[in-house]
Design an enzyme around this catalytic site. Structure first.
Site, PDB file in Angstrom:
ATOM      1  N   TYR A 103       6.247   7.976   8.298  1.00  0.00           N
ATOM      2  CA  TYR A 103       5.329   6.839   8.282  1.00  0.00           C
ATOM      3  C   TYR A 103       5.948   5.664   7.522  1.00  0.00           C
ATOM      4  CZ  TYR A 103       0.709   4.581   8.138  1.00  0.00           C
ATOM      5  OH  TYR A 103      -0.348   3.718   8.300  1.00  0.00           O
ATOM      6  N   HIS A 105       0.820  -1.212   0.000  1.00  0.00           N
ATOM      7  CA  HIS A 105       0.000   0.000   0.000  1.00  0.00           C
ATOM      8  C   HIS A 105       0.850   1.258   0.000  1.00  0.00           C
ATOM      9  CE1 HIS A 105      -0.513   1.432   4.253  1.00  0.00           C
ATOM     10  NE2 HIS A 105      -0.041   0.249   4.506  1.00  0.00           N
ATOM     11  N   TYR A 140      -7.336   6.393   9.041  1.00  0.00           N
ATOM     12  CA  TYR A 140      -7.383   6.865  10.430  1.00  0.00           C
ATOM     13  C   TYR A 140      -8.463   7.950  10.514  1.00  0.00           C
ATOM     14  CZ  TYR A 140      -2.643   4.845  10.924  1.00  0.00           C
ATOM     15  OH  TYR A 140      -1.555   4.001  10.958  1.00  0.00           O
ATOM     16  N   LYS A 196       4.172   1.588  14.578  1.00  0.00           N
ATOM     17  CA  LYS A 196       5.634   1.560  14.659  1.00  0.00           C
ATOM     18  C   LYS A 196       6.222   0.412  15.479  1.00  0.00           C
ATOM     19  CE  LYS A 196       6.571   4.942  12.027  1.00  0.00           C
ATOM     20  NZ  LYS A 196       6.989   4.559  10.680  1.00  0.00           N
ATOM     21  N   PRO A 252      -0.203   2.209  19.276  1.00  0.00           N
ATOM     22  CA  PRO A 252      -0.245   1.657  17.912  1.00  0.00           C
ATOM     23  C   PRO A 252      -0.533   2.694  16.807  1.00  0.00           C
ATOM     24  CG  PRO A 252      -2.116   0.886  19.206  1.00  0.00           C
ATOM     25  CD  PRO A 252      -1.223   1.621  20.144  1.00  0.00           C
TER      26      PRO A 252
HETATM   27  P1  RFL Z   1       6.436  -9.562  21.732  1.00  0.00           P
HETATM   28  O1  RFL Z   1       5.679  -9.772  20.470  1.00  0.00           O
HETATM   29  O2  RFL Z   1       5.695  -9.140  22.945  1.00  0.00           O
HETATM   30  O3  RFL Z   1       7.198 -10.940  22.026  1.00  0.00           O
HETATM   31  C1  RFL Z   1       7.863 -11.189  23.260  1.00  0.00           C
HETATM   32  C2  RFL Z   1       7.845 -12.671  23.537  1.00  0.00           C
HETATM   33  O4  RFL Z   1       8.540 -12.934  24.763  1.00  0.00           O
HETATM   34  C3  RFL Z   1       7.799 -13.880  25.519  1.00  0.00           C
HETATM   35  N1  RFL Z   1       8.142 -13.707  26.937  1.00  0.00           N
HETATM   36  C4  RFL Z   1       9.003 -14.504  27.595  1.00  0.00           C
HETATM   37  N2  RFL Z   1       9.713 -15.560  27.196  1.00  0.00           N
HETATM   38  C5  RFL Z   1      10.520 -16.163  28.118  1.00  0.00           C
HETATM   39  N3  RFL Z   1      10.608 -15.753  29.419  1.00  0.00           N
HETATM   40  C6  RFL Z   1       9.911 -14.675  29.855  1.00  0.00           C
HETATM   41  N4  RFL Z   1      10.008 -14.264  31.118  1.00  0.00           N
HETATM   42  C7  RFL Z   1       9.065 -14.010  28.933  1.00  0.00           C
HETATM   43  N5  RFL Z   1       8.243 -12.935  28.997  1.00  0.00           N
HETATM   44  C8  RFL Z   1       7.687 -12.773  27.798  1.00  0.00           C
HETATM   45  C9  RFL Z   1       6.336 -13.565  25.187  1.00  0.00           C
HETATM   46  O5  RFL Z   1       5.500 -14.678  25.420  1.00  0.00           O
HETATM   47  C10 RFL Z   1       6.432 -13.208  23.710  1.00  0.00           C
HETATM   48  O6  RFL Z   1       6.250 -14.333  22.870  1.00  0.00           O
HETATM   49  O7  RFL Z   1       7.640  -8.530  21.547  1.00  0.00           O
HETATM   50  P2  RFL Z   1       8.564  -8.247  20.249  1.00  0.00           P
HETATM   51  O8  RFL Z   1       9.061  -9.539  19.678  1.00  0.00           O
HETATM   52  O9  RFL Z   1       9.501  -7.205  20.681  1.00  0.00           O
HETATM   53  O10 RFL Z   1       7.582  -7.653  19.139  1.00  0.00           O
HETATM   54  C11 RFL Z   1       6.957  -6.405  19.320  1.00  0.00           C
HETATM   55  C12 RFL Z   1       5.589  -6.373  18.635  1.00  0.00           C
HETATM   56  O11 RFL Z   1       4.844  -7.517  19.045  1.00  0.00           O
HETATM   57  C13 RFL Z   1       4.806  -5.091  18.959  1.00  0.00           C
HETATM   58  O12 RFL Z   1       5.650  -3.970  18.983  1.00  0.00           O
HETATM   59  C14 RFL Z   1       3.694  -4.808  17.917  1.00  0.00           C
HETATM   60  O13 RFL Z   1       2.716  -5.809  17.944  1.00  0.00           O
HETATM   61  C15 RFL Z   1       3.040  -3.442  18.176  1.00  0.00           C
HETATM   62  N6  RFL Z   1       1.917  -3.178  17.268  1.00  0.00           N
HETATM   63  C16 RFL Z   1       2.129  -2.768  15.974  1.00  0.00           C
HETATM   64  N7  RFL Z   1       3.371  -2.630  15.504  1.00  0.00           N
HETATM   65  C17 RFL Z   1       3.585  -2.271  14.194  1.00  0.00           C
HETATM   66  O14 RFL Z   1       4.760  -2.126  13.794  1.00  0.00           O
HETATM   67  N8  RFL Z   1       2.556  -2.090  13.303  1.00  0.00           N
HETATM   68  C18 RFL Z   1       1.269  -2.220  13.693  1.00  0.00           C
HETATM   69  O15 RFL Z   1       0.375  -2.097  12.856  1.00  0.00           O
HETATM   70  C19 RFL Z   1       1.011  -2.534  15.089  1.00  0.00           C
HETATM   71  N9  RFL Z   1      -0.233  -2.665  15.516  1.00  0.00           N
HETATM   72  C20 RFL Z   1       0.601  -3.325  17.719  1.00  0.00           C
HETATM   73  C21 RFL Z   1      -0.464  -3.045  16.804  1.00  0.00           C
HETATM   74  C22 RFL Z   1       0.311  -3.755  19.016  1.00  0.00           C
HETATM   75  C23 RFL Z   1      -0.996  -3.870  19.421  1.00  0.00           C
HETATM   76  N10 RFL Z   1      -1.225  -4.308  20.742  1.00  0.00           N
HETATM   77  C24 RFL Z   1      -1.984  -5.457  21.041  1.00  0.00           C
HETATM   78  C25 RFL Z   1      -0.440  -3.747  21.819  1.00  0.00           C
HETATM   79  C26 RFL Z   1      -1.779  -3.164  17.193  1.00  0.00           C
HETATM   80  C27 RFL Z   1      -2.055  -3.537  18.506  1.00  0.00           C
HETATM   81  C28 RFL Z   1      -3.508  -3.588  18.902  1.00  0.00           C
HETATM   82  C1  PHB Z   2      -3.339  -2.829  12.156  1.00  0.00           C
HETATM   83  O1  PHB Z   2      -3.654  -3.161  11.010  1.00  0.00           O
HETATM   84  O2  PHB Z   2      -3.436  -3.631  13.112  1.00  0.00           O
HETATM   85  C2  PHB Z   2      -2.874  -1.446  12.398  1.00  0.00           C
HETATM   86  C3  PHB Z   2      -2.726  -0.569  11.322  1.00  0.00           C
HETATM   87  C4  PHB Z   2      -2.267   0.723  11.547  1.00  0.00           C
HETATM   88  C5  PHB Z   2      -1.973   1.120  12.835  1.00  0.00           C
HETATM   89  C6  PHB Z   2      -2.093   0.235  13.902  1.00  0.00           C
HETATM   90  C7  PHB Z   2      -2.551  -1.053  13.689  1.00  0.00           C
HETATM   91  O3  PHB Z   2      -1.544   2.376  13.059  1.00  0.00           O
END
Ligand code: RFL
Ligand code: PHB
Length: 391
Positions: free
Chosen positions: A384, A72, A200, A296, A292
């Protein structure tokens, strides 16, 4: 057990690090607290910066991404009563982003680790890090009721915000910056064709976001109060509230359907400095969290892993510690840029509880400026799409 790099956490950061280190001939073991099924069930990010896509392709993870990811060229912004406008990242930066779910990336990474015979210990309980300031750190954990120990050269803390790694750094060695927001996001996934643009929306009732995963999988979010309970939000109520927050034309075009997942996420900005303590290096959500808005979080986890894997490869292959010593500073420069962008977008696009008429006008004026100024749009597009990795 002995390995070169003990990686704590089998989320995207930990798995990608293991994968890239393996390509450099560096041995690692990943310790994950949860089961693989649990990790793969978590629905999170969906938007990949151009640099993230490029890196995944470079390290051999592009096949399914190229096939199933939705390229996109920007995102739309809409606000109450006016037509939406498009931030054309392709036009301003020449680069494309991609909609491809974190769940899919994690699946691809597990498949790649399995194919390469990588070691991932799941359900590793009570992980503890020891002797981090010595030349011989080690990690202990319990698996199937037995205590285990891994000796290693380095520990990579990729265990997310609630993990043990950051907490293994003495408080006196860590400076933290924390900002909570007085609302969260309620998100749903539905097997319906997505709205064509990632959009958004700002509205007096609160923020809303239309996003996508694939031609028949849509992701929608609305801003909600922190004490929101999922059981109070049946699908009909969600759709009604979502549509009330977008311009009429957009609301009319949204295809609704039953949700297949529904979740709540509080919004927070958090940074821990430095991202190193002795031989422990933090990467991803273990070191920083962004709201979110702006997508990022996962992209920062990927850029941290890029810097850290390059630094470790330099040390093992050439005995050159320059990048490892500079890891925290280099990673944090990118982190703070993303923290600022996501904070700014969160402020601009959400309704805050104490917002006055003046605050409302300021947001409208900022949005007007963004809608009418090519310079403002180019600046947002540049951030972005993702600031390039440093050499
Ligand atoms: P994670 O994915 O949390 O993985 C960490 C792992 O460590 C494990 N863990 C342990 N393992 C061993 N011993 C322990 N004591 C432990 N404690 C924890 C956990 O079980 C897990 O498997 O971190 P990581 O790898 O740094 O990845 C980061 C991303 O997951 C996070 O930044 C993104 O999901 C944030 N995020 C988004 N990021 C984007 O770049 N683009 C997006 O569109 C976006 N949308 C989002 C998001 C996060 C969201 N939420 C739920 C907060 C949308 C949402 C709604
Ligand atoms: C998503 O698709 O989960 C999403 C997209 C854009 C954002 C955050 C989450 O800024």
């Amino acid at each position: 057990m002995r390995t070169q790099v003990a990686i704590i956490g089998g989320g995207p950061a930990g798995l990608l690090l293991a994968h890239i280190l393996d390509r450099h001939g560096i041995d690692s073991v990943v310790l994950e607290r949860q089961t693989r099924a649990y990790v793969l069930k978590r629905i999170r990010a969906g938007v990949l910066e151009a640099g993230t896509v490029e890196l995944l392709r470079e390290v051999g993870l592009g096949e399914r991404l190229n096939r199933e990811g939705h390229s996109h060229d920007g995102s739309a912004i809409a606000w109450a009563g006016r037509e939406r406008f498009f931030i054309d990242t392709k036009k301003y930066t020449g680069k494309s982003m991609m909609a491809y779910g974190q769940t899919a990336i994690t699946e691809d990474l597990y498949a790649a680790r399995d194919a390469a015979g990588g070691q991932i210990v799941d359900e590793a309980a009570d992980v503890q890090l020891h002797d981090l300031t010595s030349d011989r750190p080690c990690v202990t954990f319990d698996k199937d009721g037995a205590s285990r120990r891994i000796d290693c050269d380095y520990v990579a803390g990729c265990d997310g915000f609630h993990g043990v790694s950051r907490q293994s750094t003495p408080d006196s060695m860590l400076r933290t910056f924390d900002k909570g927001y007085p609302f969260g996001w309620l998100g749903i996934m539905s097997e319906t064709p997505p709205f064509p643009d990632l959009c958004y929306c700002y509205h007096q009732r609160g923020f809303a976001l239309a996003s996508m995963r694939s031609p028949m999988l849509s992701r929608y979010y609305i801003q909600c109060d922190l004490d929101t309970r999922l059981e109070d939000w049946p699908d009909e109520r969600f759709w009604e509230e979502f549509k009330a927050r977008c311009p009429q034309k957009m609301a009319d075009a949204i295809v609704t359907g039953p949700s297949i997942e529904k979740s709540l996420a509080p919004l927070r900005s958090f940074v821990a400095e430095p991202m190193r303590y002795g031989r422990l290096f933090l990467a991803g959500d273990a070191a920083h969290i962004v709201p979110p808005t702006g997508a990022k979080g996962l992209n920062l986890a990927v850029s941290d892993v890029f810097y850290l894997s390059r630094a470790l490869a330099d040390v093992y292959r050439r005995g050159d510690p320059r990048h490892l010593d500079g890891y925290s500073d280099m990673a944090l420069r990118r982190v703070w840029g993303a923290v600022r962008l996501s904070w700014w977008l969160t402020n601009l696009l959400h309704r805050f509880p104490g917002d006055t008429a003046f605050d409302q006008r300021m947001k409208e004026s900022q949005l007007d400026y963004l809608a009418s100024s090519e310079h403002a749009q180019a600046s947002l597009a540049e951030q972005y799409v993702g600031i390039p990795f440093e050499e």
